[in-house]
Design an enzyme around this catalytic site. Structure first.
Site, PDB file in Angstrom:
ATOM      1  N   ARG A  46      82.537  19.441  21.041  1.00  6.59           N
ATOM      2  CA  ARG A  46      82.939  18.037  21.213  1.00  6.59           C
ATOM      3  C   ARG A  46      82.315  17.184  20.118  1.00  6.59           C
ATOM      4  O   ARG A  46      82.938  16.283  19.572  1.00  6.59           O
ATOM      5  CB  ARG A  46      82.546  17.510  22.601  1.00  6.59           C
ATOM      6  CG  ARG A  46      82.739  15.988  22.721  1.00  6.59           C
ATOM      7  CD  ARG A  46      82.806  15.447  24.150  1.00  6.59           C
ATOM      8  NE  ARG A  46      81.921  16.090  25.077  1.00  6.59           N
ATOM      9  CZ  ARG A  46      80.591  15.917  25.105  1.00  6.59           C
ATOM     10  NH1 ARG A  46      80.004  15.117  24.245  1.00  6.59           N
ATOM     11  NH2 ARG A  46      79.856  16.556  25.991  1.00  6.59           N
ATOM     12  N   TYR A  98     103.833  -0.622  18.167  1.00  4.70           N
ATOM     13  CA  TYR A  98     104.040   0.526  19.039  1.00  4.70           C
ATOM     14  C   TYR A  98     103.832   0.123  20.507  1.00  4.70           C
ATOM     15  O   TYR A  98     102.813  -0.496  20.837  1.00  4.70           O
ATOM     16  CB  TYR A  98     103.067   1.636  18.635  1.00  4.70           C
ATOM     17  CG  TYR A  98     103.187   2.874  19.484  1.00  4.70           C
ATOM     18  CD1 TYR A  98     104.344   3.654  19.456  1.00  4.70           C
ATOM     19  CD2 TYR A  98     102.169   3.265  20.335  1.00  4.70           C
ATOM     20  CE1 TYR A  98     104.471   4.773  20.240  1.00  4.70           C
ATOM     21  CE2 TYR A  98     102.279   4.393  21.126  1.00  4.70           C
ATOM     22  CZ  TYR A  98     103.438   5.141  21.074  1.00  4.70           C
ATOM     23  OH  TYR A  98     103.547   6.257  21.861  1.00  4.70           O
ATOM     24  N   ASP A 170      97.719   0.507  11.459  1.00  2.00           N
ATOM     25  CA  ASP A 170      98.334   1.732  11.963  1.00  2.00           C
ATOM     26  C   ASP A 170      99.323   2.185  10.885  1.00  2.00           C
ATOM     27  O   ASP A 170     100.381   1.588  10.705  1.00  2.00           O
ATOM     28  CB  ASP A 170      99.038   1.435  13.299  1.00  2.00           C
ATOM     29  CG  ASP A 170      99.687   2.665  13.904  1.00  2.00           C
ATOM     30  OD1 ASP A 170      99.972   3.636  13.167  1.00  2.00           O
ATOM     31  OD2 ASP A 170      99.927   2.651  15.131  1.00  2.00           O
ATOM     32  N   LYS A 195     102.984  12.526  14.265  1.00  3.32           N
ATOM     33  CA  LYS A 195     104.201  12.171  13.554  1.00  3.32           C
ATOM     34  C   LYS A 195     104.248  12.856  12.183  1.00  3.32           C
ATOM     35  O   LYS A 195     104.272  14.059  12.118  1.00  3.32           O
ATOM     36  CB  LYS A 195     104.306  10.643  13.453  1.00  3.32           C
ATOM     37  CG  LYS A 195     103.983   9.915  14.775  1.00  3.32           C
ATOM     38  CD  LYS A 195     104.979  10.197  15.904  1.00  3.32           C
ATOM     39  CE  LYS A 195     104.494   9.764  17.284  1.00  3.32           C
ATOM     40  NZ  LYS A 195     104.056   8.372  17.397  1.00  3.32           N
TER      41      LYS A 195
HETATM   42  C1  PLP Z   1     103.330   7.577  18.265  1.00  5.98           C
HETATM   43  C2  PLP Z   1     102.630   6.400  17.755  1.00  5.98           C
HETATM   44  C3  PLP Z   1     101.371   6.040  18.237  1.00  5.98           C
HETATM   45  C4  PLP Z   1     100.688   6.785  19.378  1.00  5.98           C
HETATM   46  O1  PLP Z   1     100.372   8.086  19.044  1.00  5.98           O
HETATM   47  P1  PLP Z   1     100.306   9.300  20.101  1.00  5.98           P
HETATM   48  O2  PLP Z   1      99.969  10.459  19.226  1.00  5.98           O
HETATM   49  O3  PLP Z   1     101.632   9.409  20.763  1.00  5.98           O
HETATM   50  O4  PLP Z   1      99.240   8.968  21.077  1.00  5.98           O
HETATM   51  C5  PLP Z   1     100.747   4.944  17.672  1.00  5.98           C
HETATM   52  N1  PLP Z   1     101.337   4.225  16.700  1.00  5.98           N
HETATM   53  C6  PLP Z   1     102.541   4.539  16.209  1.00  5.98           C
HETATM   54  C7  PLP Z   1     103.127   3.707  15.116  1.00  5.98           C
HETATM   55  C8  PLP Z   1     103.240   5.623  16.725  1.00  5.98           C
HETATM   56  O5  PLP Z   1     104.449   5.909  16.251  1.00  5.98           O
END
Ligand code: PLP
Length: 381
Positions: A46, A98, A170, A195
């Site tokens: 961890r 998001y 982000d 992603k």
């Molecule tokens: C999918 C996504 C998230 C969240 O990520 P997870 O891996 O699903 O927890 C945050 N920001 C954006 C822009 C996303 O597309």
């Protein structure tokens, strides 16, 4: 070294014991210690593990940062950043964001006394006007989800710096291949590695990248203390994804640009949102702060939800699914899928209309993708 080379080599030397070219999956929870108070490099997975460390070093390199921190999901990474703040602190957030981030701010952090004001981050003056004496964090996405609006990161970094707040970006939609916020003055970069970084729709993961020690220390403590760390196979999958990020992003973009031009001319479509189109209101900013426009396209279908239902039902190659950034093409209806946790009135105010469709353009042959869109659009007419 250049991006493509660093993606394959940084943080990932051949295994010192066996010479294995690929970073091994150190699938172990704990590590033998040489004596009491004499651990080797790692103690407990961890807190740290060599497979995760390889991923974290590679992520830091690609985002031009000093420290990478891997998390079990994008929202776990986002949670870590919000935990830099405390009760009474204030966040200014871009409003087109998001859905899960909005839900986290409203359903979790507001209960703990953290207030968020949502603004149109495309206008730095509106962002600055939303700051209060308690604002410690400015949170934005660019390009945004789902409307592909841009925020001027240099201008926002100035706003944050003047007010002694942090700018967190982000960067999931652009990926570090096309945009590196830390180079533009941001303090914190967040990713859903689920992603583009993972790239193959086979893993859930997240990451934070920073350069300041004052940010790294509390984030690192939080990562170990709250414990939302990724499994080691998941780290390995993302690490493997990173190696091909550059070529994948080039292919995503090439296909997206072709499809955006096709959609723009189609009579069933009201409007296309893609920063690579000269008609995009922030095309010049996109050219300035990004080195490419990415693989995400949104558009408004004439005829609202009934037209969307026909269109989606007619797709043969694009799969109806949430998520994005994988090699395969996906279509999504944000109002009832990714953005369903945003109240309808709030959605409408933000410009997410009933005919909005979002595409994650994959790396299949573009002729096949265009053919699929054409035949599905014909069912809407
Ligand atoms: C999918 C996504 C998230 C969240 O990520 P997870 O891996 O699903 O927890 C945050 N920001 C954006 C822009 C996303 O597309």
């Amino acid at each position: 070294m250049r991006f493509e080379t660093r993606a394959i080599h940084d943080g990932q030397p051949s295994d010192p014991v066996t010479g294995a070219v690929m970073t091994p999956v150190y699938q172990t929870s704990t590590f033998q210690q040489d004596g009491i108070g004499k651990p080797r490099a790692y103690e407990y997975s961890r807190s740290g593990n060599p497979t995760r460390a390889a991923l974290e070093a590679a992520l830091a390199s690609l985002e031009s940062g000093k420290y990478g921190l891997a998390f079990a999901s994008g929202v776990a990474a986002t949670t870590a950043v919000f935990n830099l703040l405390g009760p009474g602190d204030h966040v200014v957030a871009g409003e087109d964001l998001y859905g899960g981030t909005y839900r986290l701010l409203e359903k979790v952090f507001r209960r703990w006394g953290m207030e968020t004001t949502y603004v149109n981050a495309a206008h730095p003056d509106q962002v600055a006007a939303a700051f209060t004496d308690r604002t410690r964090l400015l949170w934005v996405e660019t390009p945004t989800n789902p409307l592909l609006k841009l925020a001027d990161l240099r201008a926002l970094a100035d706003v944050a710096r003047t007010r002694k707040a942090w700018l967190a970006v982000d960067n999931t939609f652009a990926s570090p291949y096309f945009q590196r916020p830390l180079e533009l003055g941001a303090h914190i970069v967040v990713h859903s590695t689920t992603k583009y970084l993972g790239g193959h729709s086979d893993v859930i993961g997240g990451a934070v990248v920073v350069s300041d020690d004052e940010l790294y220390r509390p984030l690192n403590t939080y990562q170990n203390t709250a414990g939302a760390v990724p499994g080691l196979w998941d780290c390995w999958l993302v690490l493997r994804g990173l190696k091909t990020l550059a070529v994948r992003m080039q292919a995503h973009e090439q296909n997206a640009l072709r499809l955006a031009r096709f959609l723009e001319k189609h009579p069933a479509i009201e409007r296309v949102y893609y920063p690579g189109l000269p008609a995009h209101p922030q095309h010049e900013l996109a050219k300035r702060q990004m080195s490419g426009f990415g693989g995400m396209i949104s558009f408004d279908l004439k005829g609202g939800f009934p037209a969307v239902e026909r269109f989606v039902g007619g797709l043969k190659l694009f799969l109806l699914a949430e998520s994005l950034g994988g090699v395969e093409s996906l279509a999504c209806y944000p109002p009832k899928m990714t953005h369903s946790s945003i109240p309808p009135s709030e959605r409408r105010r933000r410009g997410i209309g009933a005919g909005l469709v979002r595409l994650s353009v994959g790396i299949e042959h573009v002729d096949d993708l265009e053919q699929d869109l054409r035949q599905a659009l014909n069912t809407c007419a």
